[in-house]
Design an enzyme around this catalytic site. Structure first.
Site, mmCIF file in Angstrom:
data_model
loop_
_atom_site.group_PDB
_atom_site.id
_atom_site.type_symbol
_atom_site.label_atom_id
_atom_site.label_comp_id
_atom_site.label_asym_id
_atom_site.label_seq_id
_atom_site.Cartn_x
_atom_site.Cartn_y
_atom_site.Cartn_z
ATOM 1 N N ASP A 128 0.792 -1.086 0.103
ATOM 2 C CA ASP A 128 0.005 0.017 0.003
ATOM 3 C C ASP A 128 0.874 1.211 -0.189
ATOM 4 O OD1 ASP A 128 -1.986 1.933 0.240
ATOM 5 O OD2 ASP A 128 -2.242 1.282 2.246
ATOM 6 N N CYS A 158 -9.052 8.910 -9.589
ATOM 7 C CA CYS A 158 -10.181 9.931 -8.929
ATOM 8 C C CYS A 158 -9.892 11.162 -9.515
ATOM 9 C CB CYS A 158 -10.531 9.583 -7.673
ATOM 10 S SG CYS A 158 -11.930 10.386 -7.266
ATOM 11 N N HIS A 257 -33.062 -15.408 13.809
ATOM 12 C CA HIS A 257 -34.672 -15.424 13.907
ATOM 13 C C HIS A 257 -35.267 -15.327 15.540
ATOM 14 C CE1 HIS A 257 -33.608 -19.246 15.802
ATOM 15 N NE2 HIS A 257 -32.730 -19.541 14.817
ATOM 16 N N GLU A 326 -29.163 -22.467 7.994
ATOM 17 C CA GLU A 326 -28.222 -22.810 8.982
ATOM 18 C C GLU A 326 -27.354 -23.738 8.679
ATOM 19 O OE1 GLU A 326 -26.525 -22.052 11.453
ATOM 20 O OE2 GLU A 326 -27.568 -21.998 13.234
#
Length: 530
Positions: A128, A158, A257, A326
């Site tokens: 980076d 950009c 749930h 599940e």
């Protein structure tokens, strides 16, 4: 042989047995076996273009799917070398002393990359840094070629001034480079720093100079993409992921749930309906969402009754996803943990030893579940506001992705019933709020066991998920292991067919759980059953 005891060598000198490789086998997910050589991802772009955001997000995703990945941020190395940052002058191309320091920092970082990929079992390293000059990129390419690393460039382009300004204010104001400085001074200095980089910036040239490189250009935060010469499976996954993420503000709500009838009985799996308290939670969830006044909220559920009944009470449209079901407990479905321990004691012990890798006989492991849920992660990254009503194991996997949790922590994340997790993506991570609705529920969480085995006791053999390693530092050929229910299809001899119909024979030693202790996992060459 080294895998046999001395008594075995004396009594069966003619017999060779494969060594026990399981104790030294490195825990590794399926995706790691899809990388045939280490890969160096090289970020490119002017400051404040979201490189660190992409680096951290991509690293989190790759680690989640099981590819060991680490970010090497050059700014960290630079701050170690230069303790106090004074001004943008440090980044001028004609500041020779500073240029030497920056180059030396890059070389130190690359040496750490080399150590990670060659000595620390890393598969992918993310470098980076701005890497805006061809000279710097050529140096990285030479380094990678010398060490037999693949290279994939990710360039962030950009030119939207609003996006750049927002990035500076959100991230750079809190940077260690600017302690106790006001926003106006930070903005002024950082914009001048960007101008310093623009002088020598050479974007990737797909038509000429860089036409043979593998890369993706991300233009204006995902409005457009340019992809060039993708080399392999992992690079294609990286491209696919980067084309799905966005930076628009949104909120993700995760909950289980409502309490089910099986939850009250302590049973796992199954397809039972909601209990009385579970129905109360569904109503409380509806009231909570109405108070939040969330615009364009999407609701996703599994295809199991308890999540559908929870969503039905909301009075809004919802989508059912089978892949949100599940975890499949196989032969242990609809059993309590006490019943599993009594009926399948070895299975119970195996799961406690390595919960992430353990696969239920005829069912799934958490590792399998992560693979199954990858499309859900991709869709969540594409969406705006979403509520996912799922299950305990599923919710753990989703939370582990957003919170950057590893395989050791994932199976033990606390996801209580009747609790909502509100996730808000921020610059370099995810903000988490836990909201408990005022409805009582049973506790379904099991803490991580201590696993304190005596020194002279070997842990129960671990049944691993089915895989065929593509490469190994061990020169001994490993046996190919198959999970129960996933054995290869091949013609059976009459004797073997009869054995399968009539059950274990006298030749086949049985464990307390009913499985053969010699051929468990199946298909080991040393088993007398084969």
């Amino acid at each position: 042989m080294s895998g046999a005891s001395s008594s075995e060598q004396n009594n069966n000198s003619y017999e060779t047995k494969p060594p026990n490789l399981r104790m030294s086998e490195k825990k590794c997910s399926w995706a790691s076996y899809m990388t045939n050589s280490p890969t160096l991802i090289v970020m490119i772009g002017l400051p404040a273009r979201g490189k660190t955001y992409v680096s951290k997000k991509l690293t989190r995703y790759l680690n989640w799917i099981g590819v060991p990945t680490k970010v090497f941020n050059l700014g960290v190395y630079r701050r170690e070398a230069v303790k106090s940052y004074k001004s943008y002058d440090f980044f001028r191309h004609d500041n020779e002393e500073a240029m030497k320091i920056r180059k030396q920092c890059a070389l130190v970082a690359l040496e750490d990359v080399k150590a990670y990929l060659t000595e620390e079992n890393g598969q992918i390293a993310v470098f980076d840094a701005t890497n805006t000059t061809r000279e710097r990129r050529d140096m990285i390419l030479n380094f990678a070629e010398q060490n037999s690393f693949k290279v994939f460039f990710v360039e962030s382009v950009c030119d939207d001034p609003d996006v750049i300004a927002a990035n500076i204010l959100e991230v750079k104001v809190s940077s260690p480079d600017y302690p106790e400085r006001n926003r106006e001074n930070v903005m002024e200095d950082f914009l001048k720093r960007i101008e310093c980089y623009k002088v020598t910036y050479r974007p990737l040239d797909p038509d000429n100079y860089d036409k043979d490189l593998s890369f993706i250009k991300v233009i204006n935060v995902g409005q457009r993409f340019l992809v060039n010469r993708v080399q392999d499976y992992i690079q294609s996954k990286i491209v696919y992921y980067l084309m799905n993420i966005h930076v628009q503000p949104r909120t993700i709500y995760l909950c289980r749930h409502g309490e089910s009838e099986f939850s009250l009985l302590g049973k796992i799996g199954g397809d039972s309906g909601l209990s009385v308290r579970g129905k109360q939670f569904a109503q409380a969830l509806r009231k909570f969402l109405e108070e939040q006044e969330i615009t364009d909220l999407k609701v996703w559920t599994s295809q199991l009754k308890r999540t559908i009944q929870t969503a039905e009470s909301l009075g809004v449209p919802y989508e059912q996803w089978k892949i949100l079901n599940e975890i499949d407990a196989g032969v242990c479905e609809e059993m309590t943990y006490a019943e599993i321990e009594k009926r399948y004691p070895e299975e119970f012990a195996l799961r406690d030893q390595e919960k992430y890798l353990y696969r239920y006989p005829g069912g799934e492991s958490y590792q399998d579940l992560v693979q199954r849920l990858e499309p859900v992660i991709m869709e969540l990254e594409r969406q705006g506001n979403v509520l996912v009503i799922s299950h305990q194991a599923v919710m753990r996997c989703l939370l582990a992705y957003f919170l950057d949790k590893g395989a050791d922590e994932l199976p033990y994340l606390r996801c209580p019933l009747h609790t909502i997790f509100k996730l808000t993506p921020v610059a370099y991570g995810c903000k988490v709020e836990t909201i408990k609705l005022n409805v009582e529920a049973v506790n379904t969480h099991r803490d991580k066991p201590t696993n304190n085995f005596p020194k002279n006791q070997t842990p129960v053999r671990m049944r691993r998920n089915s895989f065929t390693p593509l490469s190994s530092s061990n020169t001994i050929r490993r046996p190919r292991n198959y999970s129960v229910g996933s054995r290869p299809l091949k013609p059976l001899s009459p004797l073997r067919a009869q054995d399968m119909q009539e059950g274990p024979t006298s030749r086949r030693p049985k464990s307390h759980s009913g499985w053969c202790t010699v051929c468990f996992p199946p298909a080991l060459a040393s088993c007398p059953c084969h």
